[in-house]
Design an enzyme around this catalytic site. Sequence first.
Site, PDB file in Angstrom:
ATOM      1  N   GLU A  85       0.791  -1.223   0.000  1.00 40.49           N
ATOM      2  CA  GLU A  85       0.000   0.000   0.000  1.00 40.49           C
ATOM      3  C   GLU A  85       0.828   1.279   0.000  1.00 40.49           C
ATOM      4  OE1 GLU A  85      -3.060   0.528  -0.354  1.00 40.49           O
ATOM      5  OE2 GLU A  85      -4.152  -1.310   0.089  1.00 40.49           O
ATOM      6  N   SER A 345     -32.821 -30.393  48.466  1.00 40.69           N
ATOM      7  CA  SER A 345     -32.005 -31.033  49.503  1.00 40.69           C
ATOM      8  C   SER A 345     -30.560 -30.556  49.525  1.00 40.69           C
ATOM      9  CB  SER A 345     -32.023 -32.558  49.295  1.00 40.69           C
ATOM     10  OG  SER A 345     -33.324 -33.084  49.432  1.00 40.69           O
TER      11      SER A 345
END
Length: 693
Positions: A85, A345
């Site tokens: 680029e 329980s």
Amino acid sequence: MRLWHKFAIGSAAGILLAGAALLALDAADRTFPPPLDKAAVVSPEVLDADGQLLRAFATPEGRWRLKTVVADVDPQFLRMLVAYEDQRFYDHGGIDILALGRASLQFVRNGRIVSGASTLSMQVARLIEPRTERSFSAKLLQLARAVQIERRLSKEEILDLYLTHAPYGGNLEGVRAASLAYFGKEPRRLTVAEAALLVALPQLPERRRPDRNLKAAQEARKRVLDRVAVAEAVGDGEAERAETVAIPPRRLQLPALAAHVGEAALRKEPLVLKHQTTLKKQVQQGLESVARAATTKLGPKLSLAMVMADAQTGAIVGEVGSADYFDASRSGWIDMTRVNRSPGSTLKPFIYGLAFEQGLVSQETIIEDRPADFFGYRPRNFDMSYQGDVTVREALQLSLNVPAVKLLDAIGPSRLLVRLRRAEVRPALPPNETPGLAIGLGGVGITLKDLVQLYTALANRGQPVRLGDGVTGTPGKLDGEPLLEPVAVWNVADILSGVIPPAGAPQRGIAYKTGTSYGYRDAWSVGYDGRYVLGVWVGRPDNSAVPGLTGYGTAAPILFEAFAKSGLATTPLPRPPAGAVRIAQSELPISQRRFALNASGLLVASGREPAPLIVYPPEGAHIDLGAKGGDLSPLLLKLQGGRAPFRWLANGKPLPDLSRRRTQQWLPDGGGYSKLTVIDSAGRAASVGVFID
């Protein structure tokens, strides 16, 4: 002299004009700065304890824009990006004059654009200030913005902006989002083929999306790899090999773990961009995979929740708030780890722990499981049957209701709740009710998170820890007394580790307890090893009954599967503390061979108040307190009967203080034989002789 004078005046005027121009440009720069504040708008992220991405949230405009810096990206990708680029990126000030001249000359000669001259700085300017028109004025503004950006930011900071904002098709922006979506990984380690694709896509992101146009993506990647500068950047032959690698044809979903924790983090700190949690990504993935698999078997409208915590630190390492966050039929948006439900329980181990601690029973004590009436309260077992005489060990393993209520009646419901408060857990009682015996069978409300916090004490030698909330809450050890004494904790773990796993589940060396609430509304299972506690809840968010829903049949298989899929190695349960032994029934003191109470709640053989009796240590016991190593541990003393206060004597020497409790600690002077005596307020005494090893 006249010529020289004119030259001097002209030069001065030129300098003044140039200075004025520079001042004007500087003033314009300050008056119209580049919109760098817009570049700060990125996706909020939720991270695990190690900084790995759990999930991200889209920006207000619906973009997946994950903040990315140079350190987050493979260096080879950066070399390829600059080579393709902007080869003079590190040398120019925002505008590459050579590239601009070359592009202009080519345009004049060919009448069309042959090559571009946009630098990375100019591309950043376009990304943070997008314009729809492609005009000469827009290009001039882009050039000016590039210079402004270069004045304000370092080259690395400019790269950071490009890496964060570069478009990759659809609503993907930035290299991290693209790498996760196309390769399923962070961009720290990229192959040459992967890096080349990520370099190629931003020029024409919609046309080159691999999931929409695979051929265009391949051609674009090839153009990058064919660039001489790129080939030099990646090394000899690497570009040619990369061209043969297949491109992923579909877009993957970005990480979307811990939905409820992520939402909570965003609500608490909406302005924070990175939310660090205590979760571990591997554990979270494992729990969520188990939840998804279980959802297909549970049936419609059923949800589930899981919490896994480190019992030593209090950190929540995995949390699932519902079966499926987006499933409206299961009310998936409700975080069921924070909702009060009946625990069934699952509180029984703490009842038994208190009974062990107070010397009421031992593991082999016989206790009756027969119909009983507690002032109008008549508990029944889950299967409506009774076992008759059972040992305390069997009663807890089989989760029998009547024995648990008998022990709770002896201990006192209020005392149980006081102990639970040591873990900063306060179960919710029914409105306008005082603690009753029903709390032992689920007659209170408790959250899954609080239940796991209670069980951290069982995995941590009796010392509970405060769980964080996974985000901002501070986990850690709680100050104050332990929830239970270490010997009592060991007895509970010794029993629960012997509970048979569900059919088909592997034996993982964990202790666990199940629970089913009244009316089949909630199924629970909580298990722990020597380091981690995992709690599972299954039920309907609307609290409706679900016939056939049980803790053992529904929640326990999920518990074992989740432990296996968590990826955590099993840590052995803690070793027995000093004085912890399993005593055969024939060797128990008379009063501990069978559990029976008088009206005062004391173990008796007749209706009269009994004399004091030392129930631990037993007569003639050899107890390893570390005498050989020279670092002795204290010995826990327990008695039954008698009238408080009590005076203890060791080898004829009184211990410092009178005690109203039926437990006491004594630190021996050394090993060998010792005689222990207790005297109650009525002057009655009991003695035992023991050997300290």
